[in-house]
Design a protein around this motif. Sequence first.
Motif, PDB file in Angstrom:
ATOM      1  N   LYS A  62       0.811  -1.054  -0.066  1.00 49.15           N
ATOM      2  CA  LYS A  62      -0.091   0.101  -0.017  1.00 49.15           C
ATOM      3  C   LYS A  62       0.884   1.221   0.027  1.00 49.15           C
ATOM      4  O   LYS A  62       1.082   1.965   0.985  1.00 49.15           O
ATOM      5  N   VAL A  63       1.522   1.511  -1.126  1.00 54.61           N
ATOM      6  CA  VAL A  63       2.325   2.703  -1.058  1.00 54.61           C
ATOM      7  C   VAL A  63       1.714   3.780  -1.187  1.00 54.61           C
ATOM      8  O   VAL A  63       0.795   4.070  -2.031  1.00 54.61           O
ATOM      9  N   GLN A  64       1.852   4.808  -0.673  1.00 52.96           N
ATOM     10  CA  GLN A  64       1.217   6.102  -0.665  1.00 52.96           C
ATOM     11  C   GLN A  64       1.752   7.042  -1.953  1.00 52.96           C
ATOM     12  O   GLN A  64       2.619   6.784  -2.384  1.00 52.96           O
ATOM     13  N   ARG A  65       0.575   7.671  -2.493  1.00 52.37           N
ATOM     14  CA  ARG A  65       0.685   8.269  -3.877  1.00 52.37           C
ATOM     15  C   ARG A  65       1.575   9.406  -3.970  1.00 52.37           C
ATOM     16  O   ARG A  65       1.357  10.257  -3.272  1.00 52.37           O
ATOM     17  N   VAL A  66       2.474   9.396  -4.990  1.00 48.79           N
ATOM     18  CA  VAL A  66       3.498  10.482  -5.020  1.00 48.79           C
ATOM     19  C   VAL A  66       2.770  11.638  -5.584  1.00 48.79           C
ATOM     20  O   VAL A  66       3.162  12.696  -5.220  1.00 48.79           O
TER      21      VAL A  66
ATOM     22  N   GLY B  86      -6.521   9.917 -12.238  1.00 47.00           N
ATOM     23  CA  GLY B  86      -6.797   9.749 -10.906  1.00 47.00           C
ATOM     24  C   GLY B  86      -6.493   8.399 -10.528  1.00 47.00           C
ATOM     25  O   GLY B  86      -6.467   8.091  -9.303  1.00 47.00           O
ATOM     26  N   GLN B  87      -5.912   7.748 -11.304  1.00 46.70           N
ATOM     27  CA  GLN B  87      -5.653   6.182 -11.090  1.00 46.70           C
ATOM     28  C   GLN B  87      -4.503   5.892 -10.199  1.00 46.70           C
ATOM     29  O   GLN B  87      -4.117   4.678  -9.890  1.00 46.70           O
ATOM     30  N   GLY B  88      -3.672   6.944 -10.037  1.00 49.32           N
ATOM     31  CA  GLY B  88      -2.466   6.646  -9.477  1.00 49.32           C
ATOM     32  C   GLY B  88      -1.418   6.206  -9.862  1.00 49.32           C
ATOM     33  O   GLY B  88      -0.394   5.325  -9.577  1.00 49.32           O
ATOM     34  N   HIS B  89      -1.350   6.240 -11.368  1.00 51.53           N
ATOM     35  CA  HIS B  89      -0.196   5.653 -12.454  1.00 51.53           C
ATOM     36  C   HIS B  89       0.939   6.172 -11.776  1.00 51.53           C
ATOM     37  O   HIS B  89       1.886   5.069 -12.048  1.00 51.53           O
ATOM     38  N   ALA B  90       1.386   7.221 -11.472  1.00 46.52           N
ATOM     39  CA  ALA B  90       2.697   7.716 -11.305  1.00 46.52           C
ATOM     40  C   ALA B  90       3.196   6.716  -9.970  1.00 46.52           C
ATOM     41  O   ALA B  90       4.424   6.521  -9.982  1.00 46.52           O
TER      42      ALA B  90
ATOM     43  N   VAL C 205       1.941   3.579  -9.083  1.00 48.08           N
ATOM     44  CA  VAL C 205       1.948   2.119  -9.073  1.00 48.08           C
ATOM     45  C   VAL C 205       3.222   1.767 -10.015  1.00 48.08           C
ATOM     46  O   VAL C 205       3.941   0.720 -10.243  1.00 48.08           O
ATOM     47  N   PHE C 206       3.356   2.682 -11.319  1.00 47.13           N
ATOM     48  CA  PHE C 206       4.486   2.448 -12.300  1.00 47.13           C
ATOM     49  C   PHE C 206       5.625   2.559 -11.644  1.00 47.13           C
ATOM     50  O   PHE C 206       6.621   1.722 -11.962  1.00 47.13           O
ATOM     51  N   ALA C 207       5.736   3.646 -10.818  1.00 50.84           N
ATOM     52  CA  ALA C 207       7.142   3.756  -9.935  1.00 50.84           C
ATOM     53  C   ALA C 207       7.316   2.345  -9.117  1.00 50.84           C
ATOM     54  O   ALA C 207       8.318   2.169  -9.065  1.00 50.84           O
ATOM     55  N   GLN C 208       6.410   2.111  -8.428  1.00 52.77           N
ATOM     56  CA  GLN C 208       6.505   0.895  -7.919  1.00 52.77           C
ATOM     57  C   GLN C 208       7.187  -0.371  -8.576  1.00 52.77           C
ATOM     58  O   GLN C 208       8.233  -0.959  -8.254  1.00 52.77           O
ATOM     59  N   LEU C 209       6.749  -0.407  -9.886  1.00 50.75           N
ATOM     60  CA  LEU C 209       7.302  -1.543 -10.630  1.00 50.75           C
ATOM     61  C   LEU C 209       8.562  -1.390 -11.077  1.00 50.75           C
ATOM     62  O   LEU C 209       9.226  -2.231 -11.310  1.00 50.75           O
ATOM     63  N   VAL C 210       9.079  -0.164 -11.224  1.00 52.77           N
ATOM     64  CA  VAL C 210      10.313   0.263 -11.947  1.00 52.77           C
ATOM     65  C   VAL C 210      11.319   0.008 -10.760  1.00 52.77           C
ATOM     66  O   VAL C 210      12.489  -0.545 -10.706  1.00 52.77           O
ATOM     67  N   ALA C 211      10.755   0.474  -9.472  1.00 54.30           N
ATOM     68  CA  ALA C 211      11.775   0.347  -8.361  1.00 54.30           C
ATOM     69  C   ALA C 211      12.013  -1.168  -8.066  1.00 54.30           C
ATOM     70  O   ALA C 211      13.088  -1.325  -7.834  1.00 54.30           O
TER      71      ALA C 211
ATOM     72  N   VAL D 150      12.202   7.497  -8.752  1.00 56.57           N
ATOM     73  CA  VAL D 150      11.483   7.205  -9.974  1.00 56.57           C
ATOM     74  C   VAL D 150      10.574   8.326 -10.290  1.00 56.57           C
ATOM     75  O   VAL D 150       9.662   8.699  -9.644  1.00 56.57           O
ATOM     76  N   GLU D 151      10.650   8.823 -11.629  1.00 52.91           N
ATOM     77  CA  GLU D 151       9.285   9.945 -11.950  1.00 52.91           C
ATOM     78  C   GLU D 151       8.746   9.435 -13.379  1.00 52.91           C
ATOM     79  O   GLU D 151       9.299   9.054 -14.129  1.00 52.91           O
ATOM     80  N   VAL D 152       7.471   9.203 -13.302  1.00 53.93           N
ATOM     81  CA  VAL D 152       6.642   8.684 -14.257  1.00 53.93           C
ATOM     82  C   VAL D 152       5.929   9.850 -14.833  1.00 53.93           C
ATOM     83  O   VAL D 152       5.064  10.656 -14.277  1.00 53.93           O
ATOM     84  N   VAL D 153       6.011   9.809 -16.362  1.00 54.00           N
ATOM     85  CA  VAL D 153       5.374  10.764 -17.029  1.00 54.00           C
ATOM     86  C   VAL D 153       4.303  10.036 -17.990  1.00 54.00           C
ATOM     87  O   VAL D 153       4.640   8.994 -18.608  1.00 54.00           O
TER      88      VAL D 153
END
Lengths: 803, 173
Positions: A9-13, A499-503, A505-511, A521-524
């Motif tokens: 449950k990572v808090q959203r960036v 609003g789905q928190g992509h920045a 969840v995608f950063a979680q995967l990359v990390a 990690v920064e997601v665009v």
Amino acid sequence: MTTKLMGQKVQRVEDQRFLRGQGRYVDDVGVSGSTQLLHAAVLRSPHAHARILDIDVEAVLDLEGVHAVWTYDDLAGLAAPMAEPLPLLIPHPALTHGRTQYALARDEVNYAGEAIAFVVADDRYLAEDAVGRIRVSYEPLPPVVGIDAAREARALVHEDVPGNIGARLEQNVGDAPAAIKAAPHTLSLDLTVERSACTPLEGRGTVARWDPDINRLQVWTSTQSSTGVRAAVAVKLGLDLGQVDVITPDVGGGFGVKINHPWPEELLVPLAARALGRTVKFTEDRREHFISSAHERGQVQHIEVGFDDDGRLLGLDVEFWHDHGAYTPYGLIVPIITSTQLLGPYKPHNYRVVFESLYTNTVMVTPYRGAGRPQGCYAMERTMDAIAAYLGKDRADVRAVNFIQPDEFPFDQGLIFQDGRELEYDSGDYPASLEKIKALVGWDEFPAFQREMAAQGRRVGIGLACYVEGTGVGPYEGAHVHIETSGKVKVATGLTTQGQGHATVFAQLVADELGVKFEDVEVVTGDTRRMAYAVGTFASRAAVMSGSAIHLAAKRAKEKVLKIAADALEAAPEDLEIVDGVVSVKGSPGASIDLGTVSVLSNPLRYAFDEASKAATQFSVGDPGKPPVAEDDEPGLEGKDFYSPERATFASGMHAVIVETDPETAEIKILKYAVVHDCGHLINPMIVEGQIHGGVAQGVGGALYERMAYDESGQLLNASFMDFLMPYVTEVPDGIDIDHLETPSPLNPLGIKGAGEAGVIPSAAVFAAAIEDAERVDRPALAITAMPISPSELYTLRQEHPR
Amino acid sequence: MTEELHDVRLSVNGTTYDTRVPARRLLSDALRHDLGLTGTHVGCEHGVCGACTILVDGEPMRSCLMFAVSAVDHELTTVEGLTNEDGSLSPVQQAFSECHGLQCGFCTPGFLTTITAGLRDNPTPTHEEARDMIAGNLCRCTGYQNIVKAVERAAELVELAELVETPAPEAGR
Ligand code: FES
Ligand code: FES
């Protein structure tokens, strides 16, 4: 060792900027230095169906502060393709009579709200003043409103579309009519669902700037498909794709309505920006959103079903009529989904489905969260309830005998799905879900509770509904991962976010994959300059598609990291590990190198720009006898990849609700709401649950409150938040019990399935069932067949079904 | 069609702004487009959604239902003014982050201002009161579950902050 972030449950960036008022939505673009900004407003048709005889813009032309006033007649002169109808995005052979509107109405309007003239002025107030001065003479034509009127076809929406039928599509598995005829028991049902709409809090909006110095157009738009808008703008303005950049900044909700494109304004604003040499903005207001952005849901259904003594389906024959409004820019996606996803977790053995998609003089219909699935689920689950009632069996048991079993996957339903591929379910465990939902809602204990309540003069009812959701449809998404010399990782994927928190969840995967800190990690998303090939955010596909692509791209970047680091550390790549952004030889922590340094080494440019570059000079990489960049290599530490699945992956779930209906007022109160949900492996359970909460709230709205109240002349009577009843906190359940099941998808590397729409799919079905159950305590014949249901409608039903 | 313009001085988040607007300019538009404070959002422009809620002399008001000219002589607080002096998140903002009280973030500024005032008036809301506190704001994304949690968490954080502040002044970070 860094802990794995997948599943946490990572808090959203992204929250930081939203909470500080620093979000950047389309209407916020161009505000600083706003003297240059011009604003657009649109004159919209007051008639649902009319011929335009004359448009007089004389009174507007010399208004101070007004820069442009355009009608259809001006379009060809600005860009020839603009005079053609808007594209039909998704053609289908069954769509024999597809029609799309013009960016500005040509001779005829087909819904109240259709764009007729476009004004650009110094500010929106002036633009609206100007719009108010344009005089149009109309010859009203007979409007077609609602499915019944469309089927009667006494009037036609488009003169050249007989019977108002845009499409007719039939699919068959086995021989349903024969199987029903031979079945020991048969039932038929007639059901209807009303129109609702996505209604994101941020409406549509577009800003465009033409830069004559570099011959390029920049467009910011609140869309679910930046690349789609880019292609449309380029074609319609006669530009090369390479001259158009589309950027989707923060988006204030989409839920489907922003997948349709181009909207007229998405073309007119860039056109104006180029013609006037100024930055131009259009921000839709709420009333405009109601009358000119898309709706969904409206269907009439007829079902014939044959079954055995256990309630096992032997044949299912479904006919339905879909109201697609005045135009079909998004093709047949919605009714195709209804017709295929209707089957849910069941195997009817013999299935025939046929639909007609009908024109009406109302706003067009394109996907709304769930996209046709809520209607399909409603048809199927009402059928299950009807079978159980007929046989006097437990509703859960009737469902259970019809489930596809866990050992039957992959399961081919024998139909063609929305993506043109076979409807083959990849994985699932429906009996396990049923056990969970029964436990969660207290299914077995409910009859006792119901009797207890009845003794106190209270009526309560329980409903259950199951669904399967095809998510993560192709064709592809891509991702680009770039490790900078600072060690920070920049990730780009082309699909958009609302609003789905992509920045996050995608950063979680990359990390996880790269072994870097999450914060680095920064997601665009949704910026065509960063990722020019992308499809869009819809059909719960972001996590599956972009998530997988990002995972693959990170893998590629990692391979390169290990190769270079192995050289530098004089070790084998297999002996290396990356932890918190440092590559080291496993078991000998002394031998290590920062990712940033590896990035410097990846680029044999001999300038020491920064500390990292200086540090890198202590490593010599490569063979001095060979070119610094090998033939099969490129400078820089990047990874790019695409993910393209064979077919959709199938999430599933079950909802149950307990309601109480007031014996006097027929008010409907929610006592308990429970959800069991299987979207494969969870990336971030907090975000998945948030998606479910939001979906349930939208479902409650659709089941109990929301309807587009058109009168017979095609006027939308409730085009404001005062009159269209969207749930406030007071209307949603106080607490939603959620349990997860994780049956991984074999189709993608992460084993995930989409989760965006799950919350909303079974709502109409589950509420209809629960309300019916509550009422049947003393009115056994009362059946709920039309949704949404208001207290006054329930009251009327009671009058029609005396005790 | 020359419109009469009015010089207005607006005091927002402790800063004074001078601007010229027509009498009909909505306060929400003036904040966003004239002053550049785009944190305040407009979701309906007819006073129903609450996205544009700001604090006027500490009281929650819908800035789409006020004219900019009528905001003169009042202290306005927008979402940009909610963070603590040191730039850290206020308890309400912090609670939203912890509880996943936002998705697209469009309704969020209106919720944050509303709850900030609500907790000032009732720092220890019951669960029912927490729900009531946000009953005038629309959110299309979150289903409100986590916003209610955020109200309750914010109340906890305020209480904690007070506990910390009172006995040990040097404990402030
Ligand atoms: S924008 Fe002011 S209340 Fe909706
Ligand atoms: S978070 Fe999107 S409207 Fe509330």
